[in-house]
Each structure stands twice: as structure tokens, then as C-alpha cells.
Design a protein around this motif. Sequence first.
Motif, short mmCIF file in Angstrom:
data_model
loop_
_atom_site.label_atom_id
_atom_site.label_comp_id
_atom_site.label_asym_id
_atom_site.label_seq_id
_atom_site.Cartn_x
_atom_site.Cartn_y
_atom_site.Cartn_z
N PHE A 23 0.82 -1.21 0.00
CA PHE A 23 0.00 0.00 0.00
C PHE A 23 0.86 1.25 0.00
CE2 PHE A 23 -3.06 -3.15 1.58
CZ PHE A 23 -4.11 -2.89 0.72
N ILE A 63 0.35 -6.70 -1.88
CA ILE A 63 -1.03 -6.57 -1.40
C ILE A 63 -1.71 -7.93 -1.35
CG2 ILE A 63 -3.31 -5.65 -1.99
CD1 ILE A 63 -1.86 -3.04 -2.82
N TRP A 163 -8.11 1.28 1.14
CA TRP A 163 -7.00 1.07 2.07
C TRP A 163 -7.34 1.71 3.42
CZ3 TRP A 163 -4.04 4.96 4.34
CH2 TRP A 163 -2.98 4.50 5.12
#
Length: 179
Positions: A23, A63, A163
Motif C-alpha cells: 500500500f 497486497i 485502504w
Amino acid sequence: MGYGSMAYQVMYLIHLSCVVVGFGSSFVYPLLGARARKLPLRDAFAVNHTAFGVSKYLTTYPIYGAGAAGVALIVLSDKAIAFSSTWISIAFLVFALAVLVAAFLHMPNLRAMDALEAQLATASPEIVVSELGSSTAAPAEVAEYEERGQKAAMYGGVLHLFWLILMIDMIWKPGTGGF
């Protein structure tokens, strides 16, 4: 094993490392893109193409690794964390939505932008990207490139929002009385 065991702690480290790398790297690409718009097209393409080329390794795979490590943490917790928990269900839903947006909207759009920018850089390498739309004899690809750039910003923003929702979910764990 269980919650707090060495295996759990190692998996937790892997999970957090994947989150930070995956991220975290996704916040760099918009900055690189903004910087590239001030460069001649050939240089802008080099920056954007390189960023797009490494994104699979710096963003996508970590991720996916974060999601897999999260599932492993639930398994390793010996039922201290349940798949049926509200916050786990929210995490699965948001993660699945993010993967779908990334795989079926964002990445194909970025791939098309990369191909368009390659064409434009070959045709007019000295033009600065931010001046493309203002040129009187702009090729037809310019409008598509600008439209795709707006979509990339939108999809990227949606993914960053996912996120944030995931981080809020992981920290406050709704449904456990901690929210």
C-alpha cells in the motif's frame, strides 16, 4: 500454536510488511505521474513506464501477500480470531472489492495509458506532457490519454479509500466492542 505464538508473530510481521510495501508504494505512483507531466514526453514515458513496470512487484504482489497473510493469521490464532467476526467479514469484502477494482478497472486503464504514452512519445518526444492538450494539432490519442488519466486518478483514489477503510477496520475491529 495460537495467538501470540512465534509462528503467529512471524506471520504478523509478514502481514504488516506486505501492507507497508504494497500500500505504501501505491502512494508513490501519483507523485511520480505528477512530476512526469512536467517533463518532455520521452522522459515522462520513461518514468511512467518504469513505475508501471515495477508496480506488479512493489504493489500488487505484496497486497495479495497481505491478504494471504491475514487469512493465515486467522488460522494460526486457534480461533482467537474467527472468520465469522464482523470486522473479518468487512475486511474480506473491502479487500475483494479493491482487488476487483484494481484488476478489472485500474490496471487495464493503466496498461492502455502506457501504450498511448509510448505512441505519443515516439511521435513527439520533445513535447511536455502538460502541454499535450493545448497543442493545436494534438493527435487524437491525446484526448483518450487525458481521459484515461482522469480515470486513473479516480480509480487510484477509490483504492486509497479502500485502504483507509481496511486500516480503520483492522484498528477498531467493528463488532467486537472496540469501535
